[in-house]
Design a protein around this motif. Structure first.
Motif, PDB file in Angstrom:
ATOM      1  N   LEU A  18      56.419   2.133  76.279  1.00 14.86           N
ATOM      2  CA  LEU A  18      55.274   2.424  75.672  1.00 14.86           C
ATOM      3  C   LEU A  18      54.449   2.075  74.265  1.00 14.86           C
ATOM      4  O   LEU A  18      53.921   2.404  74.110  1.00 14.86           O
ATOM      5  CB  LEU A  18      57.027   3.210  74.612  1.00 14.86           C
ATOM      6  CG  LEU A  18      56.139   4.377  73.320  1.00 14.86           C
ATOM      7  CD1 LEU A  18      54.829   5.009  73.225  1.00 14.86           C
ATOM      8  CD2 LEU A  18      57.725   4.839  72.600  1.00 14.86           C
ATOM      9  N   THR A  19      55.138   0.712  74.629  1.00 14.51           N
ATOM     10  CA  THR A  19      54.202  -0.909  73.520  1.00 14.51           C
ATOM     11  C   THR A  19      53.131  -0.926  74.656  1.00 14.51           C
ATOM     12  O   THR A  19      52.011  -0.778  74.013  1.00 14.51           O
ATOM     13  CB  THR A  19      55.379  -2.207  73.495  1.00 14.51           C
ATOM     14  OG1 THR A  19      56.819  -1.456  72.845  1.00 14.51           O
ATOM     15  CG2 THR A  19      54.617  -2.950  73.184  1.00 14.51           C
ATOM     16  N   CYS A  22      50.006   1.934  73.183  1.00 15.87           N
ATOM     17  CA  CYS A  22      50.392   2.045  71.851  1.00 15.87           C
ATOM     18  C   CYS A  22      48.770   0.715  72.147  1.00 15.87           C
ATOM     19  O   CYS A  22      48.080   1.001  71.252  1.00 15.87           O
ATOM     20  CB  CYS A  22      51.691   1.051  70.845  1.00 15.87           C
ATOM     21  SG  CYS A  22      53.329   2.283  71.122  1.00 15.87           S
ATOM     22  N   ALA A  28      53.581   4.379  68.219  1.00 17.87           N
ATOM     23  CA  ALA A  28      54.520   5.417  68.888  1.00 17.87           C
ATOM     24  C   ALA A  28      54.273   6.560  68.404  1.00 17.87           C
ATOM     25  O   ALA A  28      53.672   7.393  69.734  1.00 17.87           O
ATOM     26  CB  ALA A  28      55.795   4.445  69.186  1.00 17.87           C
TER      27      ALA A  28
END
Length: 122
Positions: A18-19, A22, A28
């Motif tokens: 997820l990071t 981003c 997020a």
């Protein structure tokens, strides 16, 4: 307006993925909303160039809808021979054009709101 909050537990590798998604310019929440909208089949925001093209497409769809409506009306008023199957097909096509225009309008509205906020949020 966003009014609902959803909490999700992630494994470390999911959090890292997820990071990575981003990057430097998205939160997020932005990424999760984009992924959710994509998987749920909801309209996604578009950039300025795509918005311009979609506005043109929407105008063309409007014209097609007008023509279809005139064809159905001509049959119903007896100005041309009535064909039940053609009438039904034209009505279904007209309904599809209206739905497509509504989806395009929603995509444009989402993108306009995004640009007004000056963020990558949805």
């Amino acid at each position: 307006m966003r009014s609902e909050v959803v909490r999700v537990r992630l494994r470390p590798e999911e959090r890292q993925a997820l990071t990575d998604l981003c990057g430097d310019d998205r939160t997020a929440s932005d990424v999760i909303r984009l992924l959710f909208r994509d998987q749920a089949g909801l309209p996604l925001p578009v950039g300025p160039a795509e918005a311009l093209a979609l506005r043109g497409t929407n105008e063309e769809l409007r014209r097609i809808g007008i023509n279809l409506n005139q064809a159905v009306r001509a049959m119903n008023e007896g100005r041309v021979g009535y064909e039940p199957h053609l009438d039904a097909a034209l009505r279904l096509l007209l309904e599809g054009v209206f739905r497509l225009r509504a989806d395009v309008d929603l995509m444009l509205r989402i993108s306009r709101q995004k640009r007004r906020r000056g963020s990558n949020g949805l």
